[in-house]
Scaffold this motif. Sequence first.
Motif: not given
Lengths: 300, 267
Positions: A19, A23, B86, B89-91, B95
């Motif tokens: 994750x 990014x 984005x 995943x659980x941002x 963010x």
Amino acid sequence: MIAVRRPRTLAGWINATFRHWSLLPAVILFAALTAYPAVDLARMSVSTITWQGAQDFWTFTPRRNFEALMSDPSLSAAVVNTLVFVAAAVVVEMVLGLALALLVGRMVRGKGAMRTIMIVPILVPAVAIGSMFKLMYNYDFGLFNQALAVVGLGPVSWLGSPSLALWSVVIVDIWHWTPFVFLIMFAAVEGLPQDVIEAGHVDGASPWQLLRYVTLPLLMPALTVAFLFRSILAFKAFDEVYLLTGGGPGTSSELLSLHLYRVFFEQNQLGYGALLSVLTMVAILTALALGRRVARKVRR
Amino acid sequence: MTGWVLVVLALCVVVGPFLWIFMTSFKTQIDILSGAWAFTPTLDAYADVLLSKRSDFGHAVYTSAIVATASTAIVLVIGTLAAYSLYRFAWPRWVTAGFLGWTLALHMIPVITLVGPWYLIFKELGLYDTRTALVLTHVTINLPMAVWLMMAFMRTLPPEIEEAAVVDGCSPVQAFLRVTLPLLVPGFIATGVLTFIFSWNDFAIALALTSQQNATVPVVVSKFANDYEVLHAQMAASSVLATLPALVLMFIGQRFIVQGLTMGAVK
């Protein structure tokens, strides 16, 4: 409860932090090439930068940059021209693009071909379009003046006359970007729910009423998006006007982007240019925030 | 019937300028100045643009091709990874909103506002007038579009496919590489073609960050239009040549481009 285990292998670690590292490159790139330059821009806007060879020297001169802003002879022309340019070009593009999308939407054959051809102007280098139109606008042999001569009208100085130059640039922008509005609106027209329109037809609505009370409201979201995209892009216009008129004659077709470029790279005023850049950014982002609030209120 | 007439008229308006320029590029200077419609076509202008010593066109094609290819490759990798992160995943909200908001703001402002500090930074790093500077900046300005497009394409995939892969024992990275990536090929084509074309077409950045050595195709085209203003046939020929890559790519990736250009707008 799920116990969080610390990964023991490299593969496990790569998976556990997927994750984050996925990014990360984008964040680093934006930090280095947009956030840092934005900070730089703020520092530049209160400085004067001089060069000795390849070495740059900064002095803190906020007043001097502000005075340059106040006494800039062509800034007001650039701002007014930009607003006129954006308003005129975008309105015409919206009307033509929508009309064309509605017309093509009613066609039985040739929709695909039409769409293919309409992509071409969008993807051609803007510089090439500028170059093409510079030839077509040519006073002596250009296509426009040749056409005027056929109907017996005298040659027009498309790019050389102060009252016409900006409009000649607007025409090029309309030619370049109406297809973009068309593409968006055509996709929306093709996605219209046919049963609703059919129902309006059965209820005896005239074609005009159908358009006004059924089709247009349904197309409103796409229209808004096309309008926003075009306004933003038109505001950034640089390539074509640089090629066609270079902002002239005088300041009659000076646009904001072109003016910024000139201040930075022709007048070598990096400090004042930075101040103008900061003001431009603030103005655009404020307009956007306001626009969003208005849009929200309208929707309610 | 009037509808058809109007559509045909619109077609002529769109195609006409291309045809006229194409015709002009095969004329001699005398034929151009006399506004002749019947003339003997010649390849002189193309020969001059491509082969003569004063023209940098050949070198510019080389530069542009390298810069556009490298930018596209990097944008695809970084953009796809960011979009996936984005999307999947659980941002925390700040963010996601912060990142997408930043890309949006970057897309809104005229690129010229950033070119000033870029110029300074690249001068200090010794990267002024290099392909590296062009690649870095082209990646930056195209990344917002790439992230949005790839996210839009990812949202069209049913999440069950990846879930099934994980249940079957795939690790998250394996699920991404082996299951999701192959399904995103249309997205890669759309994003890749658009990025390549936008990088190839970029004028403002290349004009500001390069001088002689690494001038790109648009910079050379603008030279023909402004510096050697009397070489009209060469102006036309260089415009035609600069347009070719976009045309070729367009016919290859047409379906995907339309999807890309209209995707965010309609959904």
